[in-house]
Design a protein around this motif. Structure first.
Motif, PDB file in Angstrom:
ATOM      1  N   GLN A  55      -7.937  -0.405  11.589  1.00 38.70           N
ATOM      2  CA  GLN A  55      -7.120  -0.952  10.523  1.00 38.70           C
ATOM      3  C   GLN A  55      -7.263  -2.476  10.450  1.00 38.70           C
ATOM      4  OE1 GLN A  55      -6.333   1.230  12.964  1.00 38.70           O
ATOM      5  NE2 GLN A  55      -4.424   2.319  12.526  1.00 38.70           N
ATOM      6  N   THR A  56      -7.298  -3.118  11.611  1.00 38.72           N
ATOM      7  CA  THR A  56      -7.432  -4.583  11.631  1.00 38.72           C
ATOM      8  C   THR A  56      -8.792  -5.012  11.123  1.00 38.72           C
ATOM      9  OG1 THR A  56      -5.938  -4.679  13.538  1.00 38.72           O
ATOM     10  CG2 THR A  56      -7.271  -6.632  13.098  1.00 38.72           C
ATOM     11  N   ALA A  57      -9.851  -4.338  11.568  1.00 39.54           N
ATOM     12  CA  ALA A  57     -11.198  -4.671  11.099  1.00 39.54           C
ATOM     13  C   ALA A  57     -11.311  -4.461   9.587  1.00 39.54           C
ATOM     14  CB  ALA A  57     -12.229  -3.812  11.829  1.00 39.54           C
ATOM     15  N   HIS A  58     -10.699  -3.395   9.089  1.00 40.75           N
ATOM     16  CA  HIS A  58     -10.711  -3.118   7.649  1.00 40.75           C
ATOM     17  C   HIS A  58     -10.022  -4.239   6.894  1.00 40.75           C
ATOM     18  CE1 HIS A  58      -9.191  -1.332   3.886  1.00 40.75           C
ATOM     19  NE2 HIS A  58     -10.263  -0.561   3.940  1.00 40.75           N
ATOM     20  N   ARG A  59      -8.850  -4.652   7.366  1.00 36.50           N
ATOM     21  CA  ARG A  59      -8.092  -5.696   6.669  1.00 36.50           C
ATOM     22  C   ARG A  59      -8.839  -7.042   6.680  1.00 36.50           C
ATOM     23  NH1 ARG A  59      -4.136  -5.907   9.809  1.00 36.50           N
ATOM     24  NH2 ARG A  59      -4.468  -7.937  10.807  1.00 36.50           N
ATOM     25  N   LEU A  60      -9.409  -7.391   7.807  1.00 37.44           N
ATOM     26  CA  LEU A  60     -10.122  -8.663   7.909  1.00 37.44           C
ATOM     27  C   LEU A  60     -11.327  -8.693   6.976  1.00 37.44           C
ATOM     28  CD1 LEU A  60     -10.034  -9.194  11.788  1.00 37.44           C
ATOM     29  CD2 LEU A  60      -8.753 -10.490  10.074  1.00 37.44           C
ATOM     30  N   ALA A  61     -12.086  -7.592   6.932  1.00 41.29           N
ATOM     31  CA  ALA A  61     -13.250  -7.557   6.054  1.00 41.29           C
ATOM     32  C   ALA A  61     -12.842  -7.574   4.588  1.00 41.29           C
ATOM     33  CB  ALA A  61     -14.099  -6.319   6.361  1.00 41.29           C
ATOM     34  N   LYS A  62     -11.765  -6.866   4.264  1.00 39.91           N
ATOM     35  CA  LYS A  62     -11.286  -6.830   2.880  1.00 39.91           C
ATOM     36  C   LYS A  62     -10.857  -8.213   2.413  1.00 39.91           C
ATOM     37  CE  LYS A  62      -7.967  -4.400  -0.092  1.00 39.91           C
ATOM     38  NZ  LYS A  62      -6.872  -3.387  -0.133  1.00 39.91           N
ATOM     39  N   VAL A  80     -16.208   6.382  16.570  1.00 39.67           N
ATOM     40  CA  VAL A  80     -16.979   5.360  15.871  1.00 39.67           C
ATOM     41  C   VAL A  80     -16.331   5.077  14.517  1.00 39.67           C
ATOM     42  CG1 VAL A  80     -19.213   4.733  14.891  1.00 39.67           C
ATOM     43  CG2 VAL A  80     -19.101   6.047  17.034  1.00 39.67           C
ATOM     44  N   TYR A  81     -15.932   3.817  14.325  1.00 36.51           N
ATOM     45  CA  TYR A  81     -15.396   3.397  13.025  1.00 36.51           C
ATOM     46  C   TYR A  81     -16.529   2.837  12.185  1.00 36.51           C
ATOM     47  CZ  TYR A  81     -13.471   0.142   9.579  1.00 36.51           C
ATOM     48  OH  TYR A  81     -13.211  -0.546   8.421  1.00 36.51           O
ATOM     49  N   LEU A  82     -16.697   3.415  10.979  1.00 34.44           N
ATOM     50  CA  LEU A  82     -17.673   2.930  10.013  1.00 34.44           C
ATOM     51  C   LEU A  82     -16.924   2.276   8.859  1.00 34.44           C
ATOM     52  CD1 LEU A  82     -19.967   6.091   9.946  1.00 34.44           C
ATOM     53  CD2 LEU A  82     -20.356   3.969  11.215  1.00 34.44           C
ATOM     54  N   PRO A  83     -17.232   1.033   8.522  1.00 34.17           N
ATOM     55  CA  PRO A  83     -16.492   0.344   7.457  1.00 34.17           C
ATOM     56  C   PRO A  83     -16.807   0.930   6.088  1.00 34.17           C
ATOM     57  CG  PRO A  83     -18.374  -0.969   8.154  1.00 34.17           C
ATOM     58  CD  PRO A  83     -18.307   0.199   9.096  1.00 34.17           C
ATOM     59  N   PRO A  84     -15.995   0.659   5.085  1.00 35.09           N
ATOM     60  CA  PRO A  84     -16.239   1.215   3.745  1.00 35.09           C
ATOM     61  C   PRO A  84     -17.617   0.877   3.206  1.00 35.09           C
ATOM     62  CG  PRO A  84     -14.063   0.203   3.863  1.00 35.09           C
ATOM     63  CD  PRO A  84     -14.751  -0.134   5.144  1.00 35.09           C
ATOM     64  N   GLU A  85     -18.090  -0.341   3.498  1.00 36.15           N
ATOM     65  CA  GLU A  85     -19.394  -0.766   2.986  1.00 36.15           C
ATOM     66  C   GLU A  85     -20.520   0.157   3.447  1.00 36.15           C
ATOM     67  OE1 GLU A  85     -16.629  -4.217   2.945  1.00 36.15           O
ATOM     68  OE2 GLU A  85     -17.156  -2.649   4.388  1.00 36.15           O
ATOM     69  N   ASN A 144      -6.278   5.016   8.719  1.00 34.43           N
ATOM     70  CA  ASN A 144      -4.910   4.900   8.228  1.00 34.43           C
ATOM     71  C   ASN A 144      -4.725   3.599   7.444  1.00 34.43           C
ATOM     72  OD1 ASN A 144      -2.201   5.380   7.784  1.00 34.43           O
ATOM     73  ND2 ASN A 144      -1.560   4.609   9.792  1.00 34.43           N
ATOM     74  N   VAL A 145      -5.357   3.557   6.269  1.00 32.82           N
ATOM     75  CA  VAL A 145      -5.220   2.425   5.350  1.00 32.82           C
ATOM     76  C   VAL A 145      -5.069   2.990   3.950  1.00 32.82           C
ATOM     77  CG1 VAL A 145      -6.583   0.843   6.788  1.00 32.82           C
ATOM     78  CG2 VAL A 145      -7.733   2.227   5.045  1.00 32.82           C
ATOM     79  N   THR A 146      -4.689   2.150   3.013  1.00 35.98           N
ATOM     80  CA  THR A 146      -4.577   2.583   1.623  1.00 35.98           C
ATOM     81  C   THR A 146      -5.933   3.068   1.117  1.00 35.98           C
ATOM     82  OG1 THR A 146      -2.813   0.977   1.233  1.00 35.98           O
ATOM     83  CG2 THR A 146      -3.913   1.890  -0.695  1.00 35.98           C
ATOM     84  N   GLY A 147      -5.949   4.267   0.574  1.00 37.76           N
ATOM     85  CA  GLY A 147      -7.204   4.849   0.101  1.00 37.76           C
ATOM     86  C   GLY A 147      -8.074   5.385   1.214  1.00 37.76           C
ATOM     87  N   GLY A 148      -7.495   5.577   2.403  1.00 38.28           N
ATOM     88  CA  GLY A 148      -8.267   5.981   3.568  1.00 38.28           C
ATOM     89  C   GLY A 148      -8.912   7.345   3.468  1.00 38.28           C
ATOM     90  N   ALA A 149      -8.468   8.190   2.521  1.00 34.77           N
ATOM     91  CA  ALA A 149      -9.070   9.512   2.373  1.00 34.77           C
ATOM     92  C   ALA A 149     -10.482   9.437   1.815  1.00 34.77           C
ATOM     93  CB  ALA A 149      -8.203  10.384   1.473  1.00 34.77           C
ATOM     94  N   ARG A 150     -10.832   8.286   1.207  1.00 32.95           N
ATOM     95  CA  ARG A 150     -12.171   8.106   0.640  1.00 32.95           C
ATOM     96  C   ARG A 150     -12.953   7.124   1.499  1.00 32.95           C
ATOM     97  NH1 ARG A 150     -11.069   6.008  -5.163  1.00 32.95           N
ATOM     98  NH2 ARG A 150      -9.259   5.103  -4.101  1.00 32.95           N
ATOM     99  N   PRO A 151     -14.033   7.560   2.137  1.00 30.32           N
ATOM    100  CA  PRO A 151     -14.799   6.672   3.013  1.00 30.32           C
ATOM    101  C   PRO A 151     -15.262   5.379   2.338  1.00 30.32           C
ATOM    102  CG  PRO A 151     -15.478   8.942   3.342  1.00 30.32           C
ATOM    103  CD  PRO A 151     -14.550   8.941   2.164  1.00 30.32           C
ATOM    104  N   ARG A 152     -15.580   5.428   1.023  1.00 31.17           N
ATOM    105  CA  ARG A 152     -16.036   4.216   0.339  1.00 31.17           C
ATOM    106  C   ARG A 152     -14.932   3.177   0.195  1.00 31.17           C
ATOM    107  NH1 ARG A 152     -19.891   6.375  -4.659  1.00 31.17           N
ATOM    108  NH2 ARG A 152     -21.365   7.576  -3.372  1.00 31.17           N
ATOM    109  N   VAL A 153     -13.687   3.607   0.387  1.00 30.07           N
ATOM    110  CA  VAL A 153     -12.543   2.698   0.270  1.00 30.07           C
ATOM    111  C   VAL A 153     -11.966   2.354   1.641  1.00 30.07           C
ATOM    112  CG1 VAL A 153     -10.212   2.403  -0.666  1.00 30.07           C
ATOM    113  CG2 VAL A 153     -11.968   3.582  -2.007  1.00 30.07           C
ATOM    114  N   GLY A 154     -11.769   3.368   2.461  1.00 32.56           N
ATOM    115  CA  GLY A 154     -11.123   3.149   3.754  1.00 32.56           C
ATOM    116  C   GLY A 154     -12.038   3.178   4.950  1.00 32.56           C
ATOM    117  N   GLY A 155     -13.316   3.533   4.724  1.00 26.26           N
ATOM    118  CA  GLY A 155     -14.191   3.745   5.866  1.00 26.26           C
ATOM    119  C   GLY A 155     -13.946   5.115   6.473  1.00 26.26           C
ATOM    120  N   GLN A 156     -14.478   5.328   7.666  1.00 26.02           N
ATOM    121  CA  GLN A 156     -14.317   6.631   8.313  1.00 26.02           C
ATOM    122  C   GLN A 156     -14.421   6.481   9.824  1.00 26.02           C
ATOM    123  OE1 GLN A 156     -17.431   9.934   8.255  1.00 26.02           O
ATOM    124  NE2 GLN A 156     -15.976  10.728   6.725  1.00 26.02           N
TER     125      GLN A 156
END
Length: 375
Positions: free
Chosen positions: A176-183, A136-141, A105-117
């Motif tokens: 969501q927090t891990a995504h924001r911190l890495a971004k 399991v949360y996988l980051p966009p990278e 649930n982040v901006t662009g979350g429908a695309r794994p390369r942007v929001g992860g999965q």
């Protein structure tokens, strides 16, 4: 409709409102003193109160993730999943199977390369035969071509008891927090393995290897990292894994980091306690084994065993948390136990709840990121 369904909550609220309006409407007609009128008033008041409390309970369960299903709520959980008969290879599909995926649930979350999965997986321990689900949360990278050969640090994330893994996403916002911190380059991209410590529901095993029972500590210390590392690109060095949890999960995180520093380079306990309780939810965890019971007391363990080479983080609040004084004693004890390292988050006020932990999770993940290797 499931216990955590929005439709169930909306239906309960709608019925409560309609019954309240109906009570106001029909009350004058029930103003007589005969038994029918009295019974009607009692019935309307009772039904209204039940629906109001049911709505509050359903809302609280959605917010805090106490129970995952109706069977879980009524103690009729059927998915015990402790002993599974497989061959030595763990079955044809391996110890970890992906059964579903969902977007973050982040901006662009429908695309794994942007929001992860987020992947829903089933895990079977090769040693313990414990079978349990996880998210399991996988980051966009992880999905980006330039990182296709890169490995990532992994963090086991545990709920309290009883808890649900979904609450780590919907209530505590770990991905969501891990995504924001890495971004924002405040933390490195990390894989999060989110689950509840209750791997033998409904029993609360407190991450103990129960004699003649679930070998929960071994599952989290050995089976889980092995299964995840075999399926995902996780770093192979000892410093690649960390563990974090709240309440019961916080106790488990500290214990696993202290008992198994060769697996977990860092352990963070949010509002933890420091010894395994014995109560109706746990049953007899130790079966008279005094050494096992002492080892489950983290204060005792640090006083009587060699200090582990691991990093620990604990959190508490000066006002609102019952573990404040005990946490200060734990910090003082660990400070004298080199090479163990201790850090803390101490809030001025904050209760034993999701709101408090959401305030602590960003700093916790940053702390964790700085202590894990991606190789």
């Amino acid at each position: 409709m499931g216990l955590t369904s929005d439709k169930v909550l909306a239906l309960a609220l709608l019925c409560a409102v309609l019954l309240f309006v109906g009570t106001v409407w029909f009350w004058p007609r029930l103003a007589h003193r005969n038994w029918r009128a009295v019974s009607g008033r009692i019935g309307l008041l009772l039904a209204t109160q039940v629906l109001i409390f049911a709505s509050v309970g359903l809302g609280a369960n959605q917010a805090f993730g106490f129970y995952a299903s109706w069977a879980d709520l009524f103690g009729q959980e059927s998915g015990q999943g402790v002993v599974v008969d497989h061959d030595a290879g763990g079955g044809s599909g391996g110890p970890l199977q992906v059964v579903d995926t969902q977007q973050v649930n982040v901006t662009g979350g429908a695309r794994p390369r942007v929001g992860g999965q987020i992947q829903k997986v089933d895990i079977v321990g090769r040693r313990t035969r414990i079978a349990t689900p996880a998210l399991v949360y996988l980051p966009p990278e992880y999905f980006q071509p330039r990182y296709r050969t890169r490995t990532f640090p992994a963090v086991t994330v545990l709920t309290g008891y009883p808890g649900t893994a979904e609450a780590l996403i919907k209530g505590l916002h770990y991905p969501q927090t891990a995504h924001r911190l890495a971004k924002n380059a405040a933390a490195q991209p990390m894989i999060l393995v989110m689950m509840r410590p209750t791997v033998a529901p409904p029993r609360d095993t407190e991450c103990v290897d129960v004699p003649r029972g679930p070998q929960t500590e071994t599952f989290f210390a050995e089976d889980l990292p092995d299964a995840v590392s075999a399926h995902y690109r996780v770093g192979k060095k000892p410093g690649s894994w960390g563990i974090v949890g709240d309440s019961t999960g916080g106790y488990c995180a500290l214990k696993l980091a202290i008992h198994h520093p060769e697996t977990y380079a860092a352990g963070a306990g949010l509002s933890p306690y420091y010894r395994a309780p014995i109560d109706p939810t746990t049953g007899d965890l130790f079966q008279g084994d005094k050494e096992l019971q002492n080892s489950a007391d983290l204060m005792w363990y640090l006083k009587h065993r060699p200090a582990p080479d691991t990093s620990l983080l604990v959190s508490t609040s000066r006002q609102g948390e019952s573990n404040y004084k005990e946490t200060l004693r734990f910090i003082d004890l660990v400070k004298e136990k080199k090479p163990t390292r201790i850090s803390s988050i101490i809030l001025d006020s904050g209760g034993h709840n999701f709101n408090t932990w959401r305030r602590e999770i960003p700093a916790t993940l940053q702390w964790m990121s700085g202590r894990l290797s991606d190789r």
